[in-house]
Design an enzyme around this catalytic site. Structure first.
Site, short mmCIF file in Angstrom:
data_model
loop_
_atom_site.label_atom_id
_atom_site.label_comp_id
_atom_site.label_asym_id
_atom_site.label_seq_id
_atom_site.Cartn_x
_atom_site.Cartn_y
_atom_site.Cartn_z
N HIS A 100 8.06 -10.63 7.18
CA HIS A 100 8.38 -11.07 5.82
C HIS A 100 7.12 -11.17 4.98
O HIS A 100 6.02 -11.32 5.53
CB HIS A 100 9.07 -12.45 5.86
N ARG A 147 -5.89 -11.28 23.07
CA ARG A 147 -7.17 -10.57 22.99
C ARG A 147 -7.47 -9.97 24.36
O ARG A 147 -6.94 -10.41 25.38
CB ARG A 147 -8.29 -11.50 22.55
N GLY A 205 6.28 -12.67 30.82
CA GLY A 205 7.34 -13.49 30.27
C GLY A 205 6.91 -14.31 29.07
O GLY A 205 5.81 -14.85 29.02
N ASN A 221 13.63 -8.06 31.73
CA ASN A 221 14.23 -9.19 32.42
C ASN A 221 15.11 -9.97 31.45
O ASN A 221 15.27 -9.60 30.29
CB ASN A 221 13.13 -10.06 33.04
N LYS A 225 -2.24 -7.82 16.92
CA LYS A 225 -3.08 -6.65 16.63
C LYS A 225 -2.97 -5.67 17.77
O LYS A 225 -2.60 -6.03 18.89
CB LYS A 225 -4.55 -7.08 16.46
#
Length: 184
Positions: free
Chosen positions: A114, A179, A141, A84, A165
């Protein structure tokens, strides 16, 4: 023989993003994005441009404008891909999306990252790690997918989630940090 900055980037090693070849690649991608983002909704024209922007594209890809990439050539999308409005792909390493992947508005996928130690970060070199998104994945979104993450098949990521993760297959996952909420 020493690795080029490009080879270091794709190997997940510290690299200099200001190196001439990488700079030229980003400028080329931005010129293609500029044209793409100014197109009217002409499916054939957009498809032609996406074939030049993306590294690999399955059938029936639909990416709404505006759309932003760093290089474009490290992005692979499967069949029936939809993104989208206002999606950002920092493809300093590979971003691979399977078939039937749908992204809500303003989804951001960051293969770039970084050094976390300030003394290393201020020297300038950057890092990049690949991202893999399986088949039949919905990403809500405003979600942010961070470097090095894999999202399994048939998974839904809730809107506004920050995925730092790996997320397994067949789950609903959401939050910051993202999670697993429940199995699907």
């Amino acid at each position: 023989m020493a690795k080029s900055e490009y080879q270091k980037m794709l190997a997940g090693e510290l690299y200099d993003a200001g190196e001439e070849m990488l700079l030229r690649m980003r400028i080329h991608a931005r010129s293609l994005m500029d044209v793409y983002n100014k197109t009217a909704y002409d499916k054939m024209q957009r498809e032609m441009l996406l074939k030049h922007i993306l590294g690999k594209m399955g059938s029936n890809a639909d990416i709404q404008t505006p759309f932003y990439v760093d290089y474009g050539c490290h992005i692979e999308v499967g069949d029936n891909f939809f993104a989208n409005f206002n999606c950002v792909f920092l493809d300093c390493n590979y971003i691979k999306c399977g078939n039937n992947v749908f992204l809500g508005p303003s989804v951001q996928i960051y293969a770039a990252h970084h050094p976390v130690l300030a003394a290393e970060r201020i020297k300038g070199p950057e890092l990049a790690s690949p991202i893999i998104i399986g088949n039949n994945v919905w990403i809500g979104g405003g979600a942010i997918i961070c470097a090095g993450v894999t999202i399994g098949d048939n998974t839904t990521i809730g809107a506004g989630s920050i995925v730092v993760k790996d997320i397994p297959s067949n789950v609903l996952a959401a939050g910051n940090p993202c999670r697993v909420i429940r199995n699907l």
